[in-house]
Scaffold this motif. Structure first.
Motif, PDB file in Angstrom:
ATOM      1  N   GLU A   1      -4.574 -43.219  68.101  1.00 16.87           N
ATOM      2  CA  GLU A   1      -5.254 -43.248  66.817  1.00 16.87           C
ATOM      3  C   GLU A   1      -4.520 -44.168  65.841  1.00 16.87           C
ATOM      4  OE1 GLU A   1      -4.143 -38.872  65.416  1.00 16.87           O
ATOM      5  OE2 GLU A   1      -4.378 -40.273  63.755  1.00 16.87           O
TER       6      GLU A   1
ATOM      7  N   VAL B   1      -4.339 -47.669  64.775  1.00 12.68           N
ATOM      8  CA  VAL B   1      -5.162 -48.859  64.946  1.00 12.68           C
ATOM      9  C   VAL B   1      -4.425 -50.109  64.459  1.00 12.68           C
ATOM     10  CG1 VAL B   1      -7.276 -50.006  64.176  1.00 12.68           C
ATOM     11  CG2 VAL B   1      -7.327 -47.599  64.829  1.00 12.68           C
ATOM     12  N   ILE B   2      -4.201 -51.038  65.372  1.00 10.93           N
ATOM     13  CA  ILE B   2      -3.645 -52.350  65.009  1.00 10.93           C
ATOM     14  C   ILE B   2      -4.768 -53.373  64.977  1.00 10.93           C
ATOM     15  CG2 ILE B   2      -2.184 -54.222  65.890  1.00 10.93           C
ATOM     16  CD1 ILE B   2      -0.116 -52.110  66.631  1.00 10.93           C
ATOM     17  N   ASP B   3      -5.749 -53.186  65.845  1.00  6.54           N
ATOM     18  CA  ASP B   3      -6.934 -54.039  65.853  1.00  6.54           C
ATOM     19  C   ASP B   3      -8.146 -53.124  66.032  1.00  6.54           C
ATOM     20  OD1 ASP B   3      -7.567 -57.274  66.501  1.00  6.54           O
ATOM     21  OD2 ASP B   3      -9.108 -55.850  67.114  1.00  6.54           O
ATOM     22  N   LYS B   4      -9.200 -53.370  65.271  1.00  6.63           N
ATOM     23  CA  LYS B   4     -10.362 -52.475  65.311  1.00  6.63           C
ATOM     24  C   LYS B   4     -11.280 -52.754  66.491  1.00  6.63           C
ATOM     25  CE  LYS B   4     -11.406 -53.590  61.155  1.00  6.63           C
ATOM     26  NZ  LYS B   4     -12.152 -53.768  59.887  1.00  6.63           N
ATOM     27  N   SER B   5     -11.085 -53.864  67.189  1.00  4.89           N
ATOM     28  CA  SER B   5     -11.985 -54.219  68.278  1.00  4.89           C
ATOM     29  C   SER B   5     -11.251 -54.379  69.606  1.00  4.89           C
ATOM     30  CB  SER B   5     -12.716 -55.517  67.928  1.00  4.89           C
ATOM     31  OG  SER B   5     -13.418 -56.017  69.035  1.00  4.89           O
ATOM     32  N   LYS B   6     -10.134 -55.092  69.579  1.00  5.98           N
ATOM     33  CA  LYS B   6      -9.390 -55.379  70.817  1.00  5.98           C
ATOM     34  C   LYS B   6      -8.544 -54.153  71.186  1.00  5.98           C
ATOM     35  CE  LYS B   6      -5.816 -58.665  72.372  1.00  5.98           C
ATOM     36  NZ  LYS B   6      -6.146 -58.720  73.795  1.00  5.98           N
ATOM     37  N   SER B   7      -8.790 -53.612  72.369  1.00  3.31           N
ATOM     38  CA  SER B   7      -8.125 -52.375  72.757  1.00  3.31           C
ATOM     39  C   SER B   7      -6.660 -52.596  73.112  1.00  3.31           C
ATOM     40  CB  SER B   7      -8.846 -51.775  73.970  1.00  3.31           C
ATOM     41  OG  SER B   7      -8.754 -52.655  75.074  1.00  3.31           O
TER      42      SER B   7
ATOM     43  N   THR C   1     -10.834 -42.775  71.450  1.00  3.45           N
ATOM     44  CA  THR C   1     -10.424 -42.494  70.083  1.00  3.45           C
ATOM     45  C   THR C   1     -11.014 -41.225  69.522  1.00  3.45           C
ATOM     46  OG1 THR C   1     -10.651 -44.897  69.776  1.00  3.45           O
ATOM     47  CG2 THR C   1     -10.135 -43.595  67.823  1.00  3.45           C
TER      48      THR C   1
ATOM     49  N   LEU D   1      -9.051 -48.120  55.281  1.00  2.00           N
ATOM     50  CA  LEU D   1      -8.794 -48.979  56.433  1.00  2.00           C
ATOM     51  C   LEU D   1      -7.590 -49.870  56.237  1.00  2.00           C
ATOM     52  CD1 LEU D   1     -12.551 -49.743  57.064  1.00  2.00           C
ATOM     53  CD2 LEU D   1     -11.121 -48.108  58.285  1.00  2.00           C
TER      54      LEU D   1
ATOM     55  N   GLU E   1      -2.087 -47.594  56.668  1.00  2.02           N
ATOM     56  CA  GLU E   1      -1.806 -46.918  57.933  1.00  2.02           C
ATOM     57  C   GLU E   1      -1.855 -45.391  57.754  1.00  2.02           C
ATOM     58  OE1 GLU E   1       1.715 -48.386  59.876  1.00  2.02           O
ATOM     59  OE2 GLU E   1       1.250 -47.341  61.747  1.00  2.02           O
TER      60      GLU E   1
ATOM     61  N   TYR F   1       1.491 -53.783  57.537  1.00  2.00           N
ATOM     62  CA  TYR F   1       0.294 -53.237  58.172  1.00  2.00           C
ATOM     63  C   TYR F   1      -0.916 -54.143  57.906  1.00  2.00           C
ATOM     64  CZ  TYR F   1      -3.183 -49.977  59.912  1.00  2.00           C
ATOM     65  OH  TYR F   1      -4.202 -49.400  60.635  1.00  2.00           O
ATOM     66  N   GLY F   2      -1.516 -54.635  58.980  1.00  6.94           N
ATOM     67  CA  GLY F   2      -2.668 -55.522  58.853  1.00  6.94           C
ATOM     68  C   GLY F   2      -2.313 -56.923  58.393  1.00  6.94           C
TER      69      GLY F   2
END
Lengths: 471, 471
Positions: free
Chosen positions: A87, A89-95, A118, A201, A204, A418-419
């Motif tokens: 849970e 999240v470093i990237d919202k799309s790339k797993s 998730t 979002l 962190e 973060y981000g």
């Protein structure tokens, strides 16, 4: 066809990794000006691991997958499924799973199913169930599954901050396992609540309603237990009793909640069949039998009485699984499996023939109670070898203690990172064990680069962050 | 035990939802000052659906799950597993699945396994595989699985913006399905690349390297096809030929890539066995046989020649699946299943006895080629009933066309709303069909509240956003 059906599918091997950076809860109490015992007794926590600026959920999972494959002698080509629960999240799309593919691609194996699962702290359990189901399904191709739970739990300044932690766990999945699933014995409870969530979002940190989350946890435990007992009775032909399980393992945000949870289970068990209980139990818990559910979640008197009644059973059936969660803190998806790893560390081969019941909880909420049967199996996939490979005592001992100021300074730095993009880390790998992955750089396109600590003291080995458009 | 083994596990029923708000690609071209045909021929897209301020991935999935249950007469208590695939993150911890639990909780069913699966456009395929495996595993309890793909694809101003779209698809999973998995016929390719990703957590927009992503897609297609052919030969005892499949369905970010992909497949097929091909094919594709892989991905001449050779087969085996993706746009996780839904819409019961091969791709990257066998089955789980229930033609027709200015204005508003709290929406449900869920408010704690469009013209029915701490 029936002859080929895999039997006793479950966990063949485990390894765990947590960062070497640690802060004592007693020191945090003093630093925060909290009353003495607020974190150590009130929360039941001893110590907390945290990621420095060179570690994150990707580096920890790269590390633990590599060490598991190496220590158990598994050829990366033998992995046919790889799933991650997280849970963080470093990237919202790339797993995170795609980052782990680096380990397998260099061995020519890219035919590996699975992605990330998730829902708060439950993602690892979802990944584990998926992997076990895969082995039992028609799509299984005979290779191993691999499940990774990886999380860094950090909180904004305030009462939840001491309930942080960080770790990654890897579990190898296949048939004839020393840790086999009793798949029919499983009760879930899923519901729409806002007890802990991450809607901001850009941060962190989660939004947490601590009191609501604790109530949701206990309500979920009750419902899962009810569903579990129904299925047990259906499949085993007799009512479930706590004596039918040798150990209980809980998702462990902090140890006090585990104590309360087991006490709640003892109270539920009393309510299911009061007449079968001894006189002391009847006397202590009887007065609470008429409380409504809501009242029972709020009653401090019930909490106290049930913990008292549960104490001897807690020491026997729960306490052996509490070591790592108390020492490392909440590890979100890894937390319940770190508790389970503590049990193997403490009891290893004496667990053969025992039944262990686990309760997995993820805010939001998703929860399941499920059963494992521990078995005598051959090296390297034996309980005693798993205990030896994990080497928990040594890992805990070799951590470095930092003062609270350093912990808070790190969190502040990570708030900015973060981000973010276009920065290099300290690249300080001095505390890391050889073979540990660490973050060196995030480039202007947010691409992340990792290196591994080499076995020679200070040299490192660069890992390519990208494949098609090299950096 | 063997007698109980479920057979022909797969998709029993489908429904699809897309927002009624649409913009014509031709109008977008003109508005953007793009050359005529850049979007309609260059990308191959006709029209694009988009979410207004009252719709999001949660409302769309609530809608499509409700309509599926209602239209096929499924009691919510009969659902034992519910999984969501999505890459549109509204909360980083709380799964979309937990929002959907509202539908089931009111029927007293909270014992429903599954969470959200994440990796770009592949999450829905991962969820689908997980659900099918569950039915084939020991943990199956005899109830239905339900898979939901839901995404809103939006892009920053620039060349990728016309490749947006939005939709949700729900699929009911169980044995004796009209759409059965041939689980042994499956080839995957997973790799660590940065072709399309979402590292800027505060923005809904992805970071995209369009050229790299197209190459990654075609490389993944090649490798999946190679793995698929190997497994086909192993299990069927003969080499795979394109004639062994009746239809091919692709993940469809834009139609032009689907055309290129099928042409690539035809070229791969030619390379596998050149001598078996006709003279025209040999003459046209032969000159490219000596290209390296890298050269072949860059060669415009090959692209042109292979599309020319592939054209008759494309019209027969691919074109029937292109309707919804061309009309609605990229739907991320829902895209490949919207393509599959188009095939059912166009061919319905004539598909009985046919084999359909699907290629699922998610950037980052994860990809799988897999095979479905379409079967004659009884109402309500028949191909003809699925086509009737989905009612694709009517849904497409009843959309409302907006000028590009309105589309861009909506995206601007949503940029401000992404990750925001404490606002109420327009609550404008005038375009929505009765039974459609829509967002009314996000409160100061980021909690989201939805209502359903009632069957009476303008009245609505409020849905509680929270359960334990009502609003």
């Amino acid at each position: 066809m029936a002859a080929e059906t895999p039997k006793n599918v479950g966990i063949l091997a485990l390894d765990i990794y947590f960062p070497p950076n640690a802060v004592q809860q007693e020191a945090l109490e003093a630093h925060d000006g909290a009353s003495k015992g607020k974190y150590t007794i009130g929360l039941g926590q001893d110590c907390m691991s945290f990621c420095s600026d060179v570690e994150d959920v990707i580096s920890m999972s790269l590390t633990v997958v590599s060490t598991l494959l190496e220590k158990y002698g598994i050829d990366p080509k033998q992995i046919g499924r790889l799933e991650v629960g997280s849970e963080t999240v470093i990237d919202k799309s790339k797993s995170i799973k795609t980052f782990l593919m680096q380990i397998f691609e260099k061995h020519g194996n890219t035919d590996i199913e699975g992605v990330d699962s998730t829902n708060a702290c439950y993602g690892g359990t979802a990944a584990l169930f998926n992997c076990v189901n895969w082995v039992e399904s028609n799509s299984w191709d005979g290779r191993y599954g691999l499940v990774v739970c990886t999380d860094s739990a950090v909180y904004a300044e305030g009462p939840a901050r001491p309930t942080g932690g960080a770790a990654a766990i890897a579990m190898l999945i296949g048939p004839d396992a020393p840790i086999a699933f009793e798949s029919k014995l499983r009760g879930s409870h899923m519901s729409h609540v806002y007890d802990f969530y991450k809607p901001d979002l850009a941060s962190e940190y989660p939004v947490v309603d601590g009191k609501l989350s604790q109530t949701c946890y206990l309500m979920a435990l009750d419902t899962c237990y009810k569903n579990f007992c129904q299925k047990y009775e259906k499949h085993e032909g007799k009512p479930f009793a706590l004596s039918d399980a040798d150990y209980f393992v809980f998702h462990s945000p902090y140890n006090k909640l585990v104590q309360k949870s087991f006490a709640r289970l003892v109270f539920s068990d009393f309510l299911r069949n009061p007449s079968s209980k001894d006189e002391v139990t009847k006397e202590k818990l009887g007065p609470f039998a008429t409380l409504s559910d809501d009242e029972s979640y709020q009653s401090r008197d019930l909490e106290k009485a049930s913990q008292q009644v549960a104490k001897p059973l807690y020491d026997e059936k729960v306490q052996p699984s509490t070591l790592i969660p108390k020492q490392v803190g909440n590890m979100y998806t890894a937390s319940i499996y770190a508790a389970f790893a503590s049990l193997i560390h403490n009891k290893h081969s004496s667990l053969e023939g025992k039944r262990v019941i686990l309760f997995s909880y993820g805010s939001g909420l998703t929860s399941t109670m499920f059963s494992l049967q521990l078995r005598e199996t051959k090296h390297p996939f034996s309980l005693s070898n798993i205990a030896q490979v994990m080497d928990v005592a040594e890992k805990l001992k070799s951590r470095q203690e930092f003062p609270p100021e350093k912990f808070i300074e790190t969190l502040k730095l990570m708030e900015h990172r973060y981000g973010a993009k276009d920065y290099v880390t300290s690249k300080d790998s001095s505390l890391l064990a050889p073979g540990t992955f660490y973050l060196t750089e995030v480039d202007t396109m947010y691409r992340r680069f990792y290196a591994t600590k080499s076995s020679e003291s200070n040299s490192t080995h660069a890992v390519n962050g990208v494949i098609s458009n090299g950096h």
